[in-house]
Structures are given as C-alpha cells and as structure tokens.
Write a protein that holds these residues in place. Structure first.
Motif, PDB file in Angstrom:
ATOM      1  N   UNK A 117     158.757   0.021  82.006  1.00 14.81           N
ATOM      2  CA  UNK A 117     159.330   1.201  81.344  1.00 14.81           C
ATOM      3  C   UNK A 117     160.690   0.793  80.796  1.00 14.81           C
ATOM      4  N   UNK A 118     160.968   1.192  79.585  1.00 12.90           N
ATOM      5  CA  UNK A 118     162.196   0.753  78.939  1.00 12.90           C
ATOM      6  C   UNK A 118     162.706   1.845  78.004  1.00 12.90           C
ATOM      7  N   UNK A 119     164.022   1.890  77.812  1.00 15.55           N
ATOM      8  CA  UNK A 119     164.632   2.823  76.868  1.00 15.55           C
ATOM      9  C   UNK A 119     165.553   2.057  75.929  1.00 15.55           C
ATOM     10  N   UNK A 120     165.530   2.464  74.672  1.00 15.78           N
ATOM     11  CA  UNK A 120     166.465   1.930  73.698  1.00 15.78           C
ATOM     12  C   UNK A 120     167.162   3.130  73.070  1.00 15.78           C
ATOM     13  N   UNK A 121     168.480   3.095  73.128  1.00 19.58           N
ATOM     14  CA  UNK A 121     169.283   4.212  72.635  1.00 19.58           C
ATOM     15  C   UNK A 121     170.022   3.796  71.365  1.00 19.58           C
ATOM     16  N   UNK A 122     169.987   4.685  70.382  1.00 18.56           N
ATOM     17  CA  UNK A 122     170.650   4.450  69.104  1.00 18.56           C
ATOM     18  C   UNK A 122     171.666   5.550  68.860  1.00 18.56           C
ATOM     19  N   UNK A 123     172.830   5.159  68.397  1.00 16.21           N
ATOM     20  CA  UNK A 123     173.903   6.107  68.096  1.00 16.21           C
ATOM     21  C   UNK A 123     173.858   6.464  66.620  1.00 16.21           C
TER      22      UNK A 123
END
Length: 155
Positions: A70-76
């Motif tokens: 499980x992984x998350x990638x966050x973009x601003x």
C-alpha cells in the motif's frame, strides 16, 4: 512514456507537452484498466491544461509506504492553477521506480509535466513525468482524491 509526448512540436516551437496520442488511444485501453485507474485516467479534466484538476504543474510533495503493498503519493497544488491538492493511494503495489536526474534527491522530482496510466498484467502502471525525474508505480489499482486547500499567494 509510450504515448504522451513530452517534447512535441507545433510549427517552429519545440518542447511542447502533448497528450493527444495517449488521449486518442485511451478509449481502446480504458476497459482494461482497474476501476480507480480508469476513473482517474478518463476524467475529462485530467489533461485539460486549463483545468483545476489537471495534473500538470502539481508538485510531488511526499511518497509514503514505498516498498510496501500500500502506498500514497501526495501532490501539492500550484496556486496559479489549482485550488486542490491531489492524493493518490495505490493498492497491491508490485513495483516502484524513482528515476531522478539527481540521485541525491531521491523521490523529490519537482513539478509534474504529465502522467500516463496503462494496463499491466498486475493491474496498471502509472508513470508520472516531472521536470527532475520520473516516478513509475505498478499496482493492482489506484484511487485519486482531490482535497481542498488554500492559496495565500493567489491574487
């Protein structure tokens, strides 16, 4: 990237980002994408450069859970264009490749140029091209969520 052109040309102007070939191919592959990936890839705003939900000009802020399933990638957001941040949650991650122009930066790849989601035997592959490198994730599926934010530099 297979279909998205990161160095297109219009007349004498070179270096144009052009998703046209991918967008024309997308209807023929969208049925092979997992549900979350299909919803994100086929969202009409995804490649609309003037859209507030276009991935272009977002900044890669964080990668969490690298090395796990499980992984998350966050973009601003970019205050001149977006009023929301983007969080992508990946499930069943089988591969992660961060290809940085500068190895010391790791997954700090800078501003997003464009991305491309394709069917894969494990579900889908999501390649995100940034100005300072590329992030490629192969997973069972992904879920993209836009979240409200505030821009203090917007005038």
């Amino acid at each position: 990237m297979w279909y998205v052109n990161l160095d297109g040309q219009v007349g004498d102007l070179a270096g144009i980002l052009d998703p046209a070939r991918y967008l024309s191919h997308l209807p023929s592959i969208s049925g092979d994408l997992p549900p979350g990936a299909r919803a994100f890839a086929t969202d009409t705003d995804h490649y609309g450069f003037r859209s507030r939900r276009c991935v272009k000009d977002l900044t890669l802020r964080a990668v969490r859970g690298a090395g796990g399933e499980e992984m998350e990638v966050e973009f601003q957001h970019n205050c001149w264009k977006h009023d929301q941040d983007l969080l992508i949650r990946y499930t069943g991650v089988s591969s992660l490749l961060a290809d940085s122009a500068d190895e010391e930066r790791g997954t700090d790849l800078g501003t997003v140029m464009l991305d491309e989601i394709l069917p894969h035997r494990d579900g889908c592959s999501h390649e995100i091209a940034c100005w300072d490198g590329t992030l490629t994730i192969v997973c069972r599926d992904l879920r993209a969520t836009w979240t409200e934010t505030t821009c203090s530099s917007k005038s």
